[in-house]
Design a protein around this motif. Sequence first.
Motif, short mmCIF file in Angstrom:
data_model
loop_
_atom_site.label_atom_id
_atom_site.label_comp_id
_atom_site.label_asym_id
_atom_site.label_seq_id
_atom_site.Cartn_x
_atom_site.Cartn_y
_atom_site.Cartn_z
N ARG A 176 0.83 -1.21 0.00
CA ARG A 176 0.00 0.00 0.00
C ARG A 176 0.86 1.26 0.00
N THR A 177 1.98 1.23 0.72
CA THR A 177 2.86 2.40 0.78
C THR A 177 3.47 2.68 -0.58
N ARG A 178 4.00 1.65 -1.21
CA ARG A 178 4.58 1.83 -2.54
C ARG A 178 3.53 2.30 -3.55
N LEU A 179 2.32 1.76 -3.44
CA LEU A 179 1.24 2.18 -4.34
C LEU A 179 0.89 3.64 -4.11
N SER A 180 0.82 4.06 -2.85
CA SER A 180 0.50 5.45 -2.54
C SER A 180 1.54 6.39 -3.12
N PHE A 181 2.82 6.04 -2.97
CA PHE A 181 3.88 6.89 -3.50
C PHE A 181 3.84 6.91 -5.03
N ALA A 182 3.51 5.79 -5.65
CA ALA A 182 3.41 5.76 -7.11
C ALA A 182 2.31 6.69 -7.59
N LEU A 183 1.14 6.66 -6.91
CA LEU A 183 0.03 7.52 -7.29
C LEU A 183 0.33 8.99 -7.00
N ILE A 184 0.94 9.27 -5.85
CA ILE A 184 1.28 10.65 -5.52
C ILE A 184 2.30 11.20 -6.50
N ARG A 185 3.33 10.39 -6.80
CA ARG A 185 4.35 10.83 -7.76
C ARG A 185 3.72 11.14 -9.11
N ALA A 186 2.81 10.29 -9.56
CA ALA A 186 2.17 10.49 -10.85
C ALA A 186 1.23 11.71 -10.81
N SER A 187 0.53 11.91 -9.68
CA SER A 187 -0.36 13.07 -9.57
C SER A 187 0.43 14.37 -9.56
N ILE A 188 1.57 14.38 -8.86
CA ILE A 188 2.44 15.56 -8.86
C ILE A 188 2.91 15.86 -10.28
N MET A 189 3.23 14.81 -11.00
CA MET A 189 3.70 14.99 -12.37
C MET A 189 2.60 15.62 -13.23
N CYS A 190 1.34 15.16 -13.05
CA CYS A 190 0.23 15.73 -13.81
C CYS A 190 0.00 17.20 -13.45
N LEU A 191 0.18 17.53 -12.16
CA LEU A 191 -0.05 18.90 -11.71
C LEU A 191 1.08 19.84 -12.08
N ARG A 192 2.32 19.35 -11.98
CA ARG A 192 3.47 20.23 -12.13
C ARG A 192 4.35 19.90 -13.33
N GLY A 193 4.10 18.76 -13.97
CA GLY A 193 4.95 18.35 -15.08
C GLY A 193 4.73 19.20 -16.31
N THR A 194 5.75 19.25 -17.16
CA THR A 194 5.63 20.01 -18.40
C THR A 194 4.70 19.30 -19.37
N ARG A 195 3.98 20.06 -20.18
CA ARG A 195 3.08 19.49 -21.18
C ARG A 195 3.78 19.33 -22.52
N SER A 196 5.06 19.61 -22.56
CA SER A 196 5.80 19.43 -23.80
C SER A 196 5.96 17.95 -24.10
N LYS A 197 5.80 17.58 -25.35
CA LYS A 197 5.93 16.18 -25.74
C LYS A 197 7.38 15.74 -25.75
N LYS A 198 8.32 16.70 -25.68
CA LYS A 198 9.73 16.36 -25.77
C LYS A 198 10.33 16.04 -24.41
N SER A 199 9.62 16.37 -23.34
CA SER A 199 10.18 16.15 -22.01
C SER A 199 9.08 15.79 -21.05
N SER A 200 9.34 14.86 -20.17
CA SER A 200 8.35 14.47 -19.15
C SER A 200 8.95 14.51 -17.76
N SER A 201 10.02 15.35 -17.58
CA SER A 201 10.68 15.44 -16.29
C SER A 201 9.78 16.17 -15.31
N THR A 202 9.98 15.91 -14.04
CA THR A 202 9.21 16.57 -12.99
C THR A 202 10.17 17.29 -12.05
N PHE A 203 9.63 18.18 -11.23
CA PHE A 203 10.49 18.95 -10.33
C PHE A 203 10.84 18.16 -9.08
N LEU A 204 10.22 17.03 -8.87
CA LEU A 204 10.45 16.24 -7.67
C LEU A 204 10.69 14.81 -8.06
#
Length: 228
Positions: free
Chosen positions: A168-196
């Motif tokens: 459950r902990t690993r799943l929570s971190f996977a979902l949080i990491r992905a949600s942060i990426m959707c909120l803060r990640g770049t929308r450029s198709k050339k890069s999918s890096s996140t700030f965290l």
Amino acid sequence: MNHAMNCPTGGLPSVRHNEVHDYFGQLLNEVCNDVQIEPRLQPLDGEQLSGHGRSANTDQEARLDISARSVWGGRFEKTFFDVHVFTATSPSYVSSSIDSLYRRQELDKRRQYEQRVLQVKHASFTPIVLFCSGGVSRITTTTFIKRLASMLAEKKSAPYSTTLNWIRTRLSFALIRASIMCLRGTRSKKSSSTFLSLPRKLSWENPIGRLSREQRSIALLLFLCYMY
């Protein structure tokens, strides 16, 4: 926020989906046989799907997210899984309770695939429905996670409660990491890096032990900001 979590530009919702099905695929590969990621369904050859046949997915190239043997039954029984991560901030969901949303998403997946899997593949079907902030369906998905924890605990000779908490902990971190990426990640198709950057692999005995204090604080603050 709703737009950020669902906007397909840059493919971030797809990355969030893949994050989850890759995670479960890795765990299933440790305890099950014949694990496949994105298995193709057998093409239909005139079969008439009963039950929810009208809303069933009849695409000849249809695929599901994961398949594995020996999950629910004997070692030769095959089970297909399809992952769905949704956000309850959509306007059409505002008046519905979270439990009803889980049931609706599960029913939709069953309408699309269950009869085809049962009648054509002669296998079982399990939808995996998750809320983007870390919640899971209390019926099918919770039962599946408990079953997976039981199998892993038996294989690794580890306590069931510790194993369940680790999953459950690993799943929570996977979902949080992905949600942060959707909120803060770049929308450029050339890069999918996140700030965290949060680690993908966590210690079995202490799931958050390898995170620095700064990483834990940032992850918690962002999660709370998203929830409230």
